[in-house]
Write a protein that holds these residues in place. Structure first.
Motif, PDB file in Angstrom:
ATOM      1  N   ALA A   1      18.086   9.700 -11.356  1.00 19.13           N
ATOM      2  CA  ALA A   1      18.516   8.850 -10.437  1.00 19.13           C
ATOM      3  C   ALA A   1      19.830   8.148 -10.838  1.00 19.13           C
ATOM      4  CB  ALA A   1      17.236   7.731 -10.089  1.00 19.13           C
ATOM      5  N   HIS A   2      20.490   7.549  -9.855  1.00 21.91           N
ATOM      6  CA  HIS A   2      21.611   6.764  -9.525  1.00 21.91           C
ATOM      7  C   HIS A   2      21.087   5.522 -10.278  1.00 21.91           C
ATOM      8  CE1 HIS A   2      24.615   3.898  -8.268  1.00 21.91           C
ATOM      9  NE2 HIS A   2      25.422   5.127  -8.044  1.00 21.91           N
ATOM     10  N   PRO A   3      22.112   4.794 -11.215  1.00 24.25           N
ATOM     11  CA  PRO A   3      21.683   3.451 -11.809  1.00 24.25           C
ATOM     12  C   PRO A   3      21.422   2.495 -10.932  1.00 24.25           C
ATOM     13  CG  PRO A   3      23.865   4.418 -12.686  1.00 24.25           C
ATOM     14  CD  PRO A   3      23.525   5.175 -11.634  1.00 24.25           C
ATOM     15  N   ASP A   4      21.918   2.448  -9.616  1.00 31.50           N
ATOM     16  CA  ASP A   4      21.266   1.508  -8.504  1.00 31.50           C
ATOM     17  C   ASP A   4      20.230   1.467  -8.323  1.00 31.50           C
ATOM     18  OD1 ASP A   4      23.701   0.320  -8.780  1.00 31.50           O
ATOM     19  OD2 ASP A   4      24.288   0.912  -6.696  1.00 31.50           O
ATOM     20  N   VAL A   5      19.492   2.846  -8.267  1.00 36.60           N
ATOM     21  CA  VAL A   5      18.029   3.150  -8.076  1.00 36.60           C
ATOM     22  C   VAL A   5      17.222   2.877  -8.984  1.00 36.60           C
ATOM     23  CG1 VAL A   5      16.539   5.104  -7.646  1.00 36.60           C
ATOM     24  CG2 VAL A   5      18.817   5.056  -6.389  1.00 36.60           C
ATOM     25  N   ILE A   6      17.550   2.949 -10.099  1.00 32.76           N
ATOM     26  CA  ILE A   6      16.655   2.806 -11.244  1.00 32.76           C
ATOM     27  C   ILE A   6      16.535   1.230 -11.416  1.00 32.76           C
ATOM     28  CG2 ILE A   6      16.665   2.642 -13.908  1.00 32.76           C
ATOM     29  CD1 ILE A   6      18.302   5.195 -13.634  1.00 32.76           C
ATOM     30  N   ALA A   7      17.573   0.656 -10.977  1.00 31.87           N
ATOM     31  CA  ALA A   7      17.372  -0.888 -11.068  1.00 31.87           C
ATOM     32  C   ALA A   7      16.533  -1.512  -9.882  1.00 31.87           C
ATOM     33  CB  ALA A   7      18.869  -1.695 -10.848  1.00 31.87           C
ATOM     34  N   ALA A   8      16.646  -0.714  -8.655  1.00 32.44           N
ATOM     35  CA  ALA A   8      15.852  -1.323  -7.688  1.00 32.44           C
ATOM     36  C   ALA A   8      14.338  -0.861  -7.656  1.00 32.44           C
ATOM     37  CB  ALA A   8      16.140  -0.653  -6.298  1.00 32.44           C
TER      38      ALA A   8
ATOM     39  N   TYR B   1       9.380   4.652  -7.511  1.00 32.95           N
ATOM     40  CA  TYR B   1       9.723   5.137  -8.708  1.00 32.95           C
ATOM     41  C   TYR B   1      11.103   5.852  -8.372  1.00 32.95           C
ATOM     42  CZ  TYR B   1       4.933   4.862 -10.515  1.00 32.95           C
ATOM     43  OH  TYR B   1       3.732   4.332 -10.981  1.00 32.95           O
ATOM     44  N   ALA B   2      11.819   5.602  -9.494  1.00 33.15           N
ATOM     45  CA  ALA B   2      13.359   6.238  -9.635  1.00 33.15           C
ATOM     46  C   ALA B   2      13.037   7.718 -10.488  1.00 33.15           C
ATOM     47  CB  ALA B   2      14.433   5.266 -10.192  1.00 33.15           C
ATOM     48  N   MET B   3      13.640   8.610  -9.994  1.00 35.40           N
ATOM     49  CA  MET B   3      13.756   9.792 -10.702  1.00 35.40           C
ATOM     50  C   MET B   3      14.310   9.709 -11.950  1.00 35.40           C
ATOM     51  SD  MET B   3      11.511  11.375  -8.371  1.00 35.40           S
ATOM     52  CE  MET B   3      11.462  12.920  -9.081  1.00 35.40           C
ATOM     53  N   GLY B   4      13.790  10.600 -12.738  1.00 37.15           N
ATOM     54  CA  GLY B   4      14.599  10.898 -14.120  1.00 37.15           C
ATOM     55  C   GLY B   4      16.131  11.100 -14.134  1.00 37.15           C
TER      56      GLY B   4
ATOM     57  N   GLU C   1       0.884  -1.234   0.053  1.00 34.24           N
ATOM     58  CA  GLU C   1       0.055   0.150   0.050  1.00 34.24           C
ATOM     59  C   GLU C   1       0.715   1.064   0.075  1.00 34.24           C
ATOM     60  OE1 GLU C   1      -3.956  -1.137   2.315  1.00 34.24           O
ATOM     61  OE2 GLU C   1      -2.012  -1.482   3.695  1.00 34.24           O
ATOM     62  N   VAL C   2       2.134   0.973  -0.222  1.00 32.26           N
ATOM     63  CA  VAL C   2       3.210   2.112  -0.247  1.00 32.26           C
ATOM     64  C   VAL C   2       3.575   2.379  -1.670  1.00 32.26           C
ATOM     65  CG1 VAL C   2       5.165   3.285   0.732  1.00 32.26           C
ATOM     66  CG2 VAL C   2       3.636   1.904   2.135  1.00 32.26           C
ATOM     67  N   VAL C   3       3.759   3.589  -1.873  1.00 31.10           N
ATOM     68  CA  VAL C   3       4.367   4.264  -3.113  1.00 31.10           C
ATOM     69  C   VAL C   3       5.464   4.974  -2.690  1.00 31.10           C
ATOM     70  CG1 VAL C   3       4.213   5.454  -5.146  1.00 31.10           C
ATOM     71  CG2 VAL C   3       2.136   4.390  -4.452  1.00 31.10           C
ATOM     72  N   ALA C   4       6.805   4.712  -3.006  1.00 34.12           N
ATOM     73  CA  ALA C   4       7.896   5.304  -2.820  1.00 34.12           C
ATOM     74  C   ALA C   4       8.819   6.071  -3.963  1.00 34.12           C
ATOM     75  CB  ALA C   4       8.948   4.349  -2.125  1.00 34.12           C
ATOM     76  N   PHE C   5       9.395   6.828  -3.475  1.00 36.88           N
ATOM     77  CA  PHE C   5      10.387   7.945  -4.610  1.00 36.88           C
ATOM     78  C   PHE C   5      11.680   8.149  -3.979  1.00 36.88           C
ATOM     79  CE2 PHE C   5       5.812   8.805  -5.044  1.00 36.88           C
ATOM     80  CZ  PHE C   5       5.575   9.250  -6.455  1.00 36.88           C
ATOM     81  N   GLY C   6      12.489   8.020  -4.874  1.00 37.86           N
ATOM     82  CA  GLY C   6      14.031   8.205  -4.486  1.00 37.86           C
ATOM     83  C   GLY C   6      14.850   8.511  -5.748  1.00 37.86           C
ATOM     84  N   ASP C   7      16.349   8.734  -5.493  1.00 37.55           N
ATOM     85  CA  ASP C   7      17.129   8.860  -6.554  1.00 37.55           C
ATOM     86  C   ASP C   7      18.703   8.539  -6.306  1.00 37.55           C
ATOM     87  OD1 ASP C   7      17.491  11.166  -4.422  1.00 37.55           O
ATOM     88  OD2 ASP C   7      19.077  12.286  -6.110  1.00 37.55           O
TER      89      ASP C   7
ATOM     90  N   SER D   1      10.345  -0.015  -9.184  1.00 35.10           N
ATOM     91  CA  SER D   1       9.536  -0.954 -10.177  1.00 35.10           C
ATOM     92  C   SER D   1       8.993   0.208 -11.233  1.00 35.10           C
ATOM     93  CB  SER D   1       8.191  -1.153  -9.534  1.00 35.10           C
ATOM     94  OG  SER D   1       7.429  -0.020  -8.629  1.00 35.10           O
ATOM     95  N   GLY D   2       9.257   1.403 -11.110  1.00 33.48           N
ATOM     96  CA  GLY D   2       8.811   2.224 -12.350  1.00 33.48           C
ATOM     97  C   GLY D   2       9.794   3.492 -12.310  1.00 33.48           C
ATOM     98  N   ARG D   3       9.815   4.573 -13.181  1.00 33.01           N
ATOM     99  CA  ARG D   3      10.432   5.374 -13.473  1.00 33.01           C
ATOM    100  C   ARG D   3       9.634   6.796 -13.592  1.00 33.01           C
ATOM    101  NH1 ARG D   3      16.113   5.890 -16.801  1.00 33.01           N
ATOM    102  NH2 ARG D   3      16.907   7.642 -15.893  1.00 33.01           N
ATOM    103  N   THR D   4      10.039   7.868 -13.219  1.00 35.62           N
ATOM    104  CA  THR D   4       9.302   9.147 -13.543  1.00 35.62           C
ATOM    105  C   THR D   4      10.189  10.068 -13.963  1.00 35.62           C
ATOM    106  OG1 THR D   4       7.521  10.799 -12.647  1.00 35.62           O
ATOM    107  CG2 THR D   4       9.406  10.023 -10.956  1.00 35.62           C
ATOM    108  N   VAL D   5       9.885  11.402 -14.343  1.00 35.23           N
ATOM    109  CA  VAL D   5      10.594  12.455 -14.776  1.00 35.23           C
ATOM    110  C   VAL D   5      11.519  13.101 -13.691  1.00 35.23           C
ATOM    111  CG1 VAL D   5       9.376  12.747 -16.663  1.00 35.23           C
ATOM    112  CG2 VAL D   5       8.967  14.204 -14.761  1.00 35.23           C
ATOM    113  N   ALA D   6      12.592  13.681 -14.162  1.00 33.34           N
ATOM    114  CA  ALA D   6      13.606  14.155 -13.167  1.00 33.34           C
ATOM    115  C   ALA D   6      12.628  15.116 -12.044  1.00 33.34           C
ATOM    116  CB  ALA D   6      14.593  15.079 -13.901  1.00 33.34           C
TER     117      ALA D   6
END
Length: 279
Positions: A247-254, A242-245, A221-227, A256-261
């Protein structure tokens, strides 16, 4: 830009601040302010989850709704922003452990300098580059900064910081985890070779999980964002992340989705999508 359907009924949004919710100039955009308010109005709690200490939360103090809780210092402190940054919970790094980390990293990476963040402020070694000049800071060797006359008589340590002037940031983090990972938790959020060290098992994710458990909220039930790397555990734990646009490559890999910067209001973009889906 997301790769998984949004949850229809998220109960909590957990967002990092620097490089994520905040623009590079440390402002919160009007669009983001409106999105946060709309989420709270829809009954979704918003948690700020940051590496910042409580005293650096003024960047979002005007945008706190609902509960007013924030997780600071990478999970080492839970803070009530409605009560002027009052500490509700501290997951401290034991001073003896911090000293052992200092000795281990000095041996593994000569030239490392340290800062000690306590519940009352930050203190530096002479060679440590002060990224915020705190007027009350003590400047001394780490051994002196961590010394305690009697156990439990000094302010709890919430974070040890280690800086190296020459190593690559990710290389320094890997070296620290390899040599001292049995002692404490190591992560980074700075563009420089600056490592943030917490008590073993303390992270944004583990403290967020505790806060959610108290509220009967599951990870799904949690949506999280980081970079940055200090967000990886939290993004892996959350049901949707969501990894920010930017974001560090490790964050993108972790994630489940991606958003803009962050400078394009990537958090607000997703919140607007969530609320549109609930309408």
């Amino acid at each position: 830009m997301h790769s998984r359907p949004l949850p229809t009924t998220p109960r909590l949004i957990a967002t990092d601040l620097d490089g994520t919710l905040l623009r590079d100039d440390k402002s919160v955009s009007d669009r983001t302010i409106a999105a946060l308010a709309a989420a709270e109005e829809a009954g979704i709690e918003v948690f700020f989850v940051t590496g910042r200490p409580a005293r650096w939360m003024d960047v979002v103090s005007d945008h706190v709704h609902g509960h007013g809780l924030a997780i600071c210092a990478n999970g080492a402190a839970v803070v009530d922003l409605h009560a002027g940054g009052k500490l509700l919970e501290v997951r401290a790094l034991e001073r003896d452990t911090a000293l052992e980390v200092v000795r281990t990293l000095r041996d593994a990476a000569p030239g490392t300098s340290f800062a000690v963040e306590t519940t009352t402020g930050i203190h530096y070694e002479p060679d440590y580059p002060p990224f915020h000049l705190d007027p009350g800071a003590t400047v001394a060797a780490a051994e002196k900064l961590l010394h305690e006359e009697e156990p439990g008589t000094s302010a709890p340590v919430i974070k040890l910081l280690a800086h190296h002037p020459e190593l690559a940031p990710d290389g320094f983090l890997t070296l620290a985890r390899t040599t001292a990972g049995r002692l404490a938790s190591f992560t980074r959020s700075s563009p420089s070779a600056l490592i943030e060290i917490s008590g073993l098992g303390v992270s944004k994710a583990s403290t967020l999980a505790l806060c959610c458990a108290e509220r009967g909220i599951s990870s799904d039930e949690v949506v999280a964002f980081g970079d940055m790397p200090n967000d990886v555990e939290m993004l892996s734990w959350a049901g949707t992340s969501y990894a920010m646009g930017n974001a560090h490559p490790d964050v993108i890999a972790a994630a489940s989705g991606r958003t803009v910067a962050n400078n394009e209001d990537g958090v607000a973009v997703v919140i607007e999508q969530i609320l549109a889906g609930r309408a």
